[in-house]
Design an enzyme around this catalytic site. Structure first.
Site, PDB file in Angstrom:
ATOM      1  CB  THR A 109     -50.318  20.364 -78.376  1.00 22.17           C
ATOM      2  OG1 THR A 109     -49.196  21.262 -78.456  1.00 22.17           O
ATOM      3  CG2 THR A 109     -49.836  18.991 -77.978  1.00 22.17           C
ATOM      4  N   GLY A 110     -51.513  22.131 -81.277  1.00 18.04           N
ATOM      5  CA  GLY A 110     -52.021  23.445 -81.657  1.00 18.04           C
ATOM      6  C   GLY A 110     -53.466  23.410 -82.135  1.00 18.04           C
ATOM      7  CG  ASP A 117     -37.712  22.966 -77.490  1.00 21.12           C
ATOM      8  OD1 ASP A 117     -38.283  23.500 -78.459  1.00 21.12           O
ATOM      9  OD2 ASP A 117     -36.961  23.605 -76.720  1.00 21.12           O
ATOM     10  CE  LYS A 153     -62.859  28.452 -97.212  1.00 20.34           C
ATOM     11  NZ  LYS A 153     -63.617  27.795 -96.143  1.00 20.34           N
ATOM     12  CD  GLU A 208     -62.211  37.577 -91.716  1.00 18.99           C
ATOM     13  OE1 GLU A 208     -62.037  36.765 -90.788  1.00 18.99           O
ATOM     14  OE2 GLU A 208     -61.284  38.224 -92.239  1.00 18.99           O
ATOM     15  CG  HIS A 232     -56.959  33.130 -98.407  1.00 20.03           C
ATOM     16  ND1 HIS A 232     -56.336  31.902 -98.436  1.00 20.03           N
ATOM     17  CD2 HIS A 232     -56.929  33.529 -97.106  1.00 20.03           C
ATOM     18  CE1 HIS A 232     -55.953  31.576 -97.218  1.00 20.03           C
ATOM     19  NE2 HIS A 232     -56.298  32.541 -96.399  1.00 20.03           N
TER      20      HIS A 232
END
Length: 478
Positions: A14-15, A87, A176, A210, A234
């Protein structure tokens, strides 16, 4: 189509990562016939039924899937997706998960740890209670621990539990398009293959800038900083791809990358003040979950050398920062001038937000003049709608590689260790020499002092990006 049925188990179902990236990627794989009959189990703490979870997933996939959304196809895809409430911090609840696996005859598990790293060991301890589960694969997201020592312990636990060949350390940047294209650009074009060395190249820049700040990631980022968040993983990955020797049937891409990391000029042989600059944007300490006396860097610029015959004396410049007023990631290769009267040739590999390649070269000015002027050939790969549709997203590529058992574009522990040790030693030396953490205004390229370190010519590429944006806009309106 994938010939073996797998069970893809996502801890953190659910993230945000699951909603924005993983589920759309799995839908794309299904639509392109690469997923087969693999089961998908999303694990979360929220009390959702399958039907409720499917409705939530519908909206995210419709919004973020690369492929054109088809509700009928989605209805077929979602039959393979189940939601399991538990959990995952409670060890006892793994007994129920194992019973769930056995009851549904779920085999060949691929466990995706889409959660914070502090839960990696907890999840590993829980699922290793079953021999059946330990026969699976594990995908983990960076950061691979909050410290080098923690990363070592985590890596040992995972490899002891699952085997090193079944650990997939994902760096989505390696999925990418233009990063994967670096190898082809270098080795499949004689023009560049013969000139990719110190005889022809003046310097190489790798930059990742960014527009945004830390946003909701303050608690994580304030313990990480730009070096750990971007450079150590990265950008060091990109550096090694740019600088490595050609892989072959006996020597893998990762082995070649490791060779580069081992050849980095030792920190104790660098003048640290001329090799690293760290800075923090004004207002960072006012961000949510950031310490009021934080010394965490939001900007890093460095000059490194790779002591191999190919790169003798050639500087590699790395620059990254938040709140810099622009969003761009690229590799700029500046070639040596043929004479002092002409401009340098430049090759730019554009990684994001637009993907493509441009080359600046010299020619005689058209007409009667004999003056030499610089012109540019520019290919924008992502400006062409067909390319955008047909190019897999990074997570899509890497998930399929894991399903296929292909480790080529995943990081080995040795790569992570060498990068981590080098960057950590570099920062320690910087702090020991009491070098300052500079400040810079938001929406600026960074501190002025960086100009002493870098050949900062990134402004030249803004025009190329604008050109691509205009191309893209035209295409979208046709």
């Amino acid at each position: 189509m994938n010939g073996m049925n797998n069970t893809i188990v996502i801890f953190g179902g659910t993230g945000d990562l699951t909603y924005r990236k993983l589920m759309p990627a799995l839908y794309n794989l299904y639509q392109t016939n690469k997923l087969g009959k693999d089961r998908i189990i999303a694990i979360g703490r929220r009390k959702y039924t399958n039907e409720e979870y499917h409705k939530i997933i519908y909206n995210w996939i419709e919004r973020y899937a690369r492929m054109k959304f088809n509700s009928d196809l989605f209805n077929d895809f979602i039959k393979q997706v189940d939601y399991y409430e538990m959990d995952f911090t409670n060890h006892e609840e793994y007994i129920g998960l194992i019973d769930y696996f056995n009851g549904k005859n779920l085999i060949n598990p691929i466990f995706y740890y889409a959660v914070a790293p502090q839960y990696f060991c907890t999840i590993t301890d829980g699922i290793t209670a079953s021999k059946n589960c330990c026969d699976g694969k594990v995908i983990i997201e960076k950061p691979f621990g909050n410290s080098l020592e923690e990363a070592r312990r985590l890596s040992k636990k995972l490899e002891d539990s699952f085997g090193s060949e079944n650990i997939y350390r994902i760096d989505h940047y390696l999925g990418k398009e233009m990063i994967r294209n670096i190898e082809s650009i270098r080795f499949d074009n004689l023009l560049f293959a013969n000139s990719w060395n110190f005889n022809s190249i003046e310097n190489i820049q790798i930059q990742a800038l960014e527009e945004v700040g830390v946003e909701t990631r303050g608690s994580y980022y304030d313990h990480a900083g730009a070096l750990k968040d971007m450079v150590q993983n990265h950008l060091m990955q990109i550096l090694t791809l740019v600088a490595m020797e050609r892989p072959n049937d006996l020597i893998t891409i990762q082995d070649r990358q490791i060779e580069v990391l081992k050849a980095l000029r030792p920190v104790n042989q660098l003048d640290i003040q001329d090799s690293l600059i760290l800075a923090q944007y004004e207002g960072y300490k006012d961000e949510d979950n950031v310490s009021k006396d934080s010394k965490t860097e939001t900007y890093a610029a460095m000059k490194l050398f790779i002591d191999t015959p190919r790169w003798k004396g050639i500087p590699f410049y790395i620059k990254t920062g938040k709140k810099t007023g622009s969003r761009e990631m690229n590799v700029i290769v500046t070639f040596k001038k043929s004479s002092s009267f002409v401009e340098a040739n430049k090759l730019v590999i554009k990684i994001q937000p637009l993907e493509g390649i441009s080359l600046k070269f010299n020619m005689k000015e058209p007409g009667e003049s004999e003056d030499i002027v610089q012109t540019e050939m520019d290919f924008c790969q992502s400006c062409i709608s067909k390319n955008r549709i047909n190019t897999p997203e990074a997570y899509e590529r890497l998930l399929f590689s894991c399903i296929q058992g292909d480790q080529s574009w995943f990081s080995k522990w040795d790569q992570i260790l060498l990068s981590w040790e080098y960057i950590e030693e570099l920062k320690e030396s910087y702090l020991e020499k009491e070098c300052p953490i500079y400040t810079y205004k938001q929406d600026t390229p960074g501190p002025d002092v960086v100009n002493r370190l870098l050949n900062d010519e990134s402004h030249e590429w803004e025009e190329s990006q604008l050109y691509c944006k205009l191309q893209e806009s035209d295409l979208l309106h046709k």
